[in-house]
Design an enzyme around this catalytic site. Sequence first.
Site, short mmCIF file in Angstrom:
data_model
loop_
_atom_site.label_atom_id
_atom_site.label_comp_id
_atom_site.label_asym_id
_atom_site.label_seq_id
_atom_site.Cartn_x
_atom_site.Cartn_y
_atom_site.Cartn_z
N ASP A 178 0.82 -1.21 0.00
CA ASP A 178 0.00 0.00 0.00
C ASP A 178 0.85 1.27 0.00
OD1 ASP A 178 -1.83 -2.02 0.36
OD2 ASP A 178 -3.01 -0.96 1.86
N ARG A 213 -0.41 5.53 17.25
CA ARG A 213 -0.63 6.55 16.21
C ARG A 213 -0.14 7.94 16.59
NH1 ARG A 213 -0.03 2.45 13.45
NH2 ARG A 213 -1.84 1.47 12.45
N ASP A 243 -7.79 4.81 11.99
CA ASP A 243 -6.43 5.35 11.95
C ASP A 243 -6.33 6.67 11.21
OD1 ASP A 243 -5.14 3.54 13.55
OD2 ASP A 243 -4.58 2.19 11.92
N SER A 282 -5.73 -8.57 7.30
CA SER A 282 -4.88 -7.40 7.44
C SER A 282 -4.33 -7.35 8.86
CB SER A 282 -5.70 -6.14 7.15
OG SER A 282 -4.98 -4.98 7.48
#
Length: 405
Positions: free
Chosen positions: A17, A99, A128, A182
């Site tokens: 990605d 994050r 996210d 994922s």
Amino acid sequence: MSDQINRVVLAYSGGLDTSVILKWLQQTYKCEVVTFTADLGQGEELEPARQKAQMAGVKPEHIFIDDLREEFVRDYVFPMMRSNALYEGLYLLGTSIARPLIAKRQIEIAKMLNADAVSHGATGKGNDQVRFELGYYALAPDIKVIAPWREWDLTSRTKLIEFAEQHQIPVSKDKRGEAPFSTDANMLHTSSEGKVLEDPWDEVPDYVYSRTVNPEDAPNEPETITIDFERGDGVAVNGVGMSPATLLETLNELGRKHGIGRLDLVENRFVGMKSRGMYETPGGTIYHLAHRGIEQLTLDRGAAHLKDELAPRYAELIYNGFWFSPEREMLQAAIDHSQEKVTGTVRLKLYKGSVNVTGRKSPFSLYSEKVVTFEDDQGAYDQRDAAGFIKLQALRLRLLGRRDR
């Protein structure tokens, strides 16, 4: 729009990605891309990310691979753990807490290199994107944020792979079909979502688990360990002093061995949908229970119960991406104040997926054996005092009862 961006700092893993995003940014915005890869203890080799970035034309001095493991545990995981935060009563917030640190370092690099934009690989369906961007805007209110998943027309794994092959971007062989699920990993946890996990009735296949042995295959003998705390933070395992990151890694290995920390959860995302995920938090699960164990001895009832009221609110703030908000900082100040005497040792037993506190001791213990004993307390507690206490507590109930009889 594209001529407004000269340099962008991309949160870059080197996976499919973000490799596609790197090339897409270069093409779409005609800009220079700086890559930032955070080592948060995810256990992957990070040097290939450097090589892939160089192959894509990123200048060597614009490739950042930063070891943030100690900062992650010391300044993010441990402060959160002081609160006993659990999102929706179960989730130890392993993805959420990483994050803000990534966002902070991205903004630091952007300021250092005079970049006018930052970019991430989070999709438009998840949490996210919110967490990254709230962090960016809190730290750099005027920064430009580029979220490719909300802009481009590469709407499927197949289209991503086609784009990658057109632009000579290496594609791992296992990515040529649909990925089975994922994952996101750091030192605190591994999360898995999607594909084989999307039906909440289907049991999680064993091959999805990567951080823990199956509890059924764990050792047949329990293992007893101790964790020492000072002012609410872990400082030693089995009497051996350790840095925050080393301590968490040590607990991770113990948790892995005994199959501890698996969680199958259907949660409410901030964007509004429910999602089903599988979380593995081996060391964090042990640490969370140990921290509660030492608080049982050292926190006054009023402080402990208030903390339990604040914890769900604190957890929700972190889950929703508000680490850099004033309300999270206000709660943190109260939580940290509560930890001044949270010092001592907790003993735990690890066995086939379970972790249980079996003992705790502290120089600041509020537990009085003299007061609580069932034997003769020699006047330490006058049981006759309880009669008036109960009558006062019962007064309004008796008045209600007489009225409504």
